[in-house]
Design a protein around this motif. Structure first.
Motif, PDB file in Angstrom:
ATOM      1  N   GLN A   6     -20.230   7.477 -10.334  1.00 11.63           N
ATOM      2  CA  GLN A   6     -19.024   6.679 -10.122  1.00 11.63           C
ATOM      3  C   GLN A   6     -18.116   7.335  -9.094  1.00 11.63           C
ATOM      4  OE1 GLN A   6     -16.835   4.546 -13.372  1.00 11.63           O
ATOM      5  NE2 GLN A   6     -15.197   5.983 -12.888  1.00 11.63           N
ATOM      6  N   ALA A   7     -17.980   8.657  -9.157  1.00 10.61           N
ATOM      7  CA  ALA A   7     -17.176   9.371  -8.168  1.00 10.61           C
ATOM      8  C   ALA A   7     -17.753   9.193  -6.774  1.00 10.61           C
ATOM      9  CB  ALA A   7     -17.086  10.850  -8.531  1.00 10.61           C
ATOM     10  N   LEU A   8     -19.078   9.254  -6.658  1.00  7.80           N
ATOM     11  CA  LEU A   8     -19.722   9.045  -5.363  1.00  7.80           C
ATOM     12  C   LEU A   8     -19.417   7.650  -4.824  1.00  7.80           C
ATOM     13  CD1 LEU A   8     -21.742   9.886  -3.136  1.00  7.80           C
ATOM     14  CD2 LEU A   8     -23.580   9.027  -4.631  1.00  7.80           C
ATOM     15  N   LYS A   9     -19.499   6.653  -5.696  1.00 10.43           N
ATOM     16  CA  LYS A   9     -19.200   5.282  -5.279  1.00 10.43           C
ATOM     17  C   LYS A   9     -17.769   5.166  -4.759  1.00 10.43           C
ATOM     18  CE  LYS A   9     -22.268   3.089  -8.706  1.00 10.43           C
ATOM     19  NZ  LYS A   9     -22.282   2.258  -9.933  1.00 10.43           N
ATOM     20  N   PHE A  10     -16.838   5.761  -5.502  1.00  8.17           N
ATOM     21  CA  PHE A  10     -15.449   5.723  -5.057  1.00  8.17           C
ATOM     22  C   PHE A  10     -15.286   6.421  -3.705  1.00  8.17           C
ATOM     23  CE2 PHE A  10     -13.676   5.069  -9.546  1.00  8.17           C
ATOM     24  CZ  PHE A  10     -13.119   3.834  -9.247  1.00  8.17           C
ATOM     25  N   LEU A  11     -15.899   7.565  -3.545  1.00  9.64           N
ATOM     26  CA  LEU A  11     -15.712   8.341  -2.319  1.00  9.64           C
ATOM     27  C   LEU A  11     -16.247   7.609  -1.087  1.00  9.64           C
ATOM     28  CD1 LEU A  11     -16.521  11.914  -3.639  1.00  9.64           C
ATOM     29  CD2 LEU A  11     -14.340  11.139  -2.665  1.00  9.64           C
ATOM     30  N   VAL A  12     -17.417   7.013  -1.207  1.00 12.42           N
ATOM     31  CA  VAL A  12     -17.974   6.282  -0.070  1.00 12.42           C
ATOM     32  C   VAL A  12     -16.989   5.218   0.397  1.00 12.42           C
ATOM     33  CG1 VAL A  12     -19.839   4.759   0.695  1.00 12.42           C
ATOM     34  CG2 VAL A  12     -20.355   6.733  -0.756  1.00 12.42           C
ATOM     35  N   HIS A  13     -16.354   4.563  -0.551  1.00  9.88           N
ATOM     36  CA  HIS A  13     -15.409   3.501  -0.213  1.00  9.88           C
ATOM     37  C   HIS A  13     -14.065   4.049   0.266  1.00  9.88           C
ATOM     38  CE1 HIS A  13     -14.192  -0.747  -0.425  1.00  9.88           C
ATOM     39  NE2 HIS A  13     -12.998  -0.260  -0.731  1.00  9.88           N
ATOM     40  N   PHE A  14     -13.525   5.026  -0.444  1.00 12.58           N
ATOM     41  CA  PHE A  14     -12.175   5.504  -0.141  1.00 12.58           C
ATOM     42  C   PHE A  14     -12.104   6.231   1.200  1.00 12.58           C
ATOM     43  CE2 PHE A  14     -11.088   5.800  -4.949  1.00 12.58           C
ATOM     44  CZ  PHE A  14     -10.885   4.433  -4.985  1.00 12.58           C
ATOM     45  N   VAL A  15     -13.177   6.933   1.572  1.00 15.75           N
ATOM     46  CA  VAL A  15     -13.163   7.561   2.896  1.00 15.75           C
ATOM     47  C   VAL A  15     -13.125   6.487   3.975  1.00 15.75           C
ATOM     48  CG1 VAL A  15     -14.450   9.015   4.525  1.00 15.75           C
ATOM     49  CG2 VAL A  15     -14.248   9.698   2.126  1.00 15.75           C
ATOM     50  N   GLY A  16     -13.801   5.370   3.733  1.00  9.91           N
ATOM     51  CA  GLY A  16     -13.657   4.239   4.652  1.00  9.91           C
ATOM     52  C   GLY A  16     -12.242   3.701   4.657  1.00  9.91           C
ATOM     53  N   ASP A  17     -11.667   3.531   3.485  1.00 11.89           N
ATOM     54  CA  ASP A  17     -10.312   2.995   3.377  1.00 11.89           C
ATOM     55  C   ASP A  17      -9.293   3.817   4.159  1.00 11.89           C
ATOM     56  OD1 ASP A  17     -10.842   0.783   1.801  1.00 11.89           O
ATOM     57  OD2 ASP A  17     -10.370   1.776  -0.085  1.00 11.89           O
ATOM     58  N   VAL A  18      -9.342   5.131   4.009  1.00 15.75           N
ATOM     59  CA  VAL A  18      -8.311   5.978   4.618  1.00 15.75           C
ATOM     60  C   VAL A  18      -8.413   5.980   6.145  1.00 15.75           C
ATOM     61  CG1 VAL A  18      -9.501   8.222   4.688  1.00 15.75           C
ATOM     62  CG2 VAL A  18      -7.047   8.138   4.201  1.00 15.75           C
ATOM     63  N   HIS A  19      -9.538   5.525   6.675  1.00 16.14           N
ATOM     64  CA  HIS A  19      -9.686   5.433   8.129  1.00 16.14           C
ATOM     65  C   HIS A  19      -9.324   4.055   8.679  1.00 16.14           C
ATOM     66  CE1 HIS A  19     -11.868   9.206   7.527  1.00 16.14           C
ATOM     67  NE2 HIS A  19     -11.581   9.440   8.785  1.00 16.14           N
ATOM     68  N   GLN A  20      -9.005   3.114   7.800  1.00 18.18           N
ATOM     69  CA  GLN A  20      -8.503   1.813   8.261  1.00 18.18           C
ATOM     70  C   GLN A  20      -7.003   1.977   8.472  1.00 18.18           C
ATOM     71  OE1 GLN A  20      -6.669  -0.818   8.510  1.00 18.18           O
ATOM     72  NE2 GLN A  20      -7.489  -2.597   7.447  1.00 18.18           N
ATOM     73  N   PRO A  21      -6.510   1.898   9.703  1.00 18.70           N
ATOM     74  CA  PRO A  21      -5.107   2.230   9.977  1.00 18.70           C
ATOM     75  C   PRO A  21      -4.091   1.505   9.107  1.00 18.70           C
ATOM     76  CG  PRO A  21      -6.317   2.097  12.022  1.00 18.70           C
ATOM     77  CD  PRO A  21      -7.268   1.652  10.949  1.00 18.70           C
ATOM     78  N   MET A  22      -4.333   0.238   8.780  1.00 17.45           N
ATOM     79  CA  MET A  22      -3.364  -0.495   7.985  1.00 17.45           C
ATOM     80  C   MET A  22      -3.297  -0.007   6.539  1.00 17.45           C
ATOM     81  SD  MET A  22      -1.789  -2.501   9.947  1.00 17.45           S
ATOM     82  CE  MET A  22      -2.054  -2.397  11.724  1.00 17.45           C
ATOM     83  N   HIS A  23      -4.276   0.777   6.112  1.00 20.32           N
ATOM     84  CA  HIS A  23      -4.250   1.343   4.768  1.00 20.32           C
ATOM     85  C   HIS A  23      -3.402   2.600   4.695  1.00 20.32           C
ATOM     86  CE1 HIS A  23      -7.206  -0.786   2.052  1.00 20.32           C
ATOM     87  NE2 HIS A  23      -7.146  -1.517   3.145  1.00 20.32           N
ATOM     88  N   ALA A  24      -2.791   2.957   5.820  1.00 18.30           N
ATOM     89  CA  ALA A  24      -1.890   4.112   5.830  1.00 18.30           C
ATOM     90  C   ALA A  24      -0.560   3.744   6.476  1.00 18.30           C
ATOM     91  CB  ALA A  24      -2.533   5.274   6.580  1.00 18.30           C
ATOM     92  N   GLY A  25      -0.264   2.451   6.542  1.00 21.53           N
ATOM     93  CA  GLY A  25       0.898   1.991   7.284  1.00 21.53           C
ATOM     94  C   GLY A  25       2.145   1.791   6.454  1.00 21.53           C
ATOM     95  N   TYR A  26       2.824   0.687   6.704  1.00 23.89           N
ATOM     96  CA  TYR A  26       4.116   0.411   6.082  1.00 23.89           C
ATOM     97  C   TYR A  26       3.960  -0.162   4.673  1.00 23.89           C
ATOM     98  CZ  TYR A  26       6.484   0.793  10.645  1.00 23.89           C
ATOM     99  OH  TYR A  26       6.990   1.226  11.831  1.00 23.89           O
ATOM    100  N   ALA A  27       4.820   0.303   3.776  1.00 27.35           N
ATOM    101  CA  ALA A  27       4.901  -0.315   2.448  1.00 27.35           C
ATOM    102  C   ALA A  27       5.585  -1.662   2.540  1.00 27.35           C
ATOM    103  CB  ALA A  27       5.660   0.598   1.488  1.00 27.35           C
ATOM    104  N   ARG A  28       6.568  -1.777   3.436  1.00 30.10           N
ATOM    105  CA  ARG A  28       7.399  -2.980   3.474  1.00 30.10           C
ATOM    106  C   ARG A  28       6.628  -4.247   3.843  1.00 30.10           C
ATOM    107  NH1 ARG A  28       9.949   0.017   7.941  1.00 30.10           N
ATOM    108  NH2 ARG A  28       9.260  -0.775   9.959  1.00 30.10           N
ATOM    109  N   ASP A  29       5.511  -4.100   4.562  1.00 33.64           N
ATOM    110  CA  ASP A  29       4.714  -5.296   4.871  1.00 33.64           C
ATOM    111  C   ASP A  29       3.313  -5.210   4.254  1.00 33.64           C
ATOM    112  OD1 ASP A  29       3.207  -3.625   6.511  1.00 33.64           O
ATOM    113  OD2 ASP A  29       4.080  -4.367   8.373  1.00 33.64           O
TER     114      ASP A  29
END
Length: 267
Positions: free
Chosen positions: A130-153
């Motif tokens: 399960q941790a491996l599954k999460f990591l494969v996805h979350f490392v992708g997520d953190v490299h999508q710029p909008m996943h590190a952007g503004y809270a307000r939008d």
């Protein structure tokens, strides 16, 4: 007539609905497929052993599991909902855990936590898979710029746009429209990105615990760059052509960094 109106209202709502998947299924599978050949033999062997406990063959098979779990396991889906992103646009793209990630509920701390679980050989195979599954996805997520952007939008989800005469939003454009504009199938895209290794970041050496915060800050700076937020409500193919290389470079970086992370956890 009433039914027709109801259908139209639902359709309009879906057009402007927030995107559910970072990078979309294609982007996440690309990250996974770019990472797997880069694994050291010991890490690759352990990845294959864990995957085989559920009859799975490759990292790409689990690349979108963390999104799918929201429908398949609502309890775990709700628990992990905040683990897909981090909002630091309001903080000049500087990560501070106490301020931006209370309770550890963000992608940066989720990556760190799941690395610890995956690397703990005293844990069950089910926990580690399960941790491996999460990591494969979350490392992708953190490299999508909008996943590190503004809270307000909400990471560009509420920035409504018109592309090709159809409604969308900025988050969705970065999730999938940029990569889709290459008009390549998955195999061809993997081959293309593997041939462009000179675009990989310099910091794809051994994984260190501070790395996820650095990745998030880099992604945030991309999201904040002039022009990423369009001046008007309409964008066209020129926008897609301008920013697709950036999205591709982030996918490449995600693949290389995922490989190093897994090497470290499974050494």
């Amino acid at each position: 007539m009433h039914r027709l109106i109801a259908i139209l209202l639902i359709a309009c709502a879906l057009v402007g609905a927030p995107a559910a998947h970072a990078w979309g299924p294609l982007g996440h599978r690309l990250v996974a497929r770019l990472a797997e050949p880069l694994l050291t033999p010991p890490a690759h062997a352990e990845v294959q052993r864990l995957l085989a406990t559920e009859g799975l063959d490759s990292l790409a098979d689990v690349a979108n599991w963390a999104d799918d779990v929201r429908a398949n396991d609502p309890v775990l889906g709700k628990q992990s909902a905040k683990w897909h992103y981090i909002n630091i646009g309001e903080y000049a793209c500087t990560y501070d855990a106490a301020r931006a990630c209370p309770g550890g509920d963000c992608v940066v701390e989720a990556i760190r936590a799941q690395v610890a679980i995956l690397g703990d050989r005293s844990r069950s195979d089910a926990e580690r898979l399960q941790a491996l599954k999460f990591l494969v996805h979350f490392v992708g997520d953190v490299h999508q710029p909008m996943h590190a952007g503004y809270a307000r939008d909400r990471g560009g989800n509420t920035v409504q746009l018109q592309l090709g005469g159809k409604g969308t939003n900025l988050h969705a454009v970065w999730d999938s429209r940029l990569l889709a504009s290459a008009r390549l199938d998955e195999d061809a895209y993997v081959d293309t990105l593997r041939l462009e290794g000179e675009r990989l970041p310099a910091d794809t050496g051994p994984y260190v615990p501070a790395a996820p915060a650095v990745w998030a800050e880099q992604s945030c700076r991309i999201a904040m760059a002039p022009g990423v937020y369009p001046q008007g409500a309409k964008i066209d193919d020129a926008y897609l052509q301008q920013y697709r290389p950036t999205a591709e470079a982030q996918v490449q970086a995600g693949g290389a960094r995922l490989a190093r992370l897994l090497d470290d956890a499974l050494r």
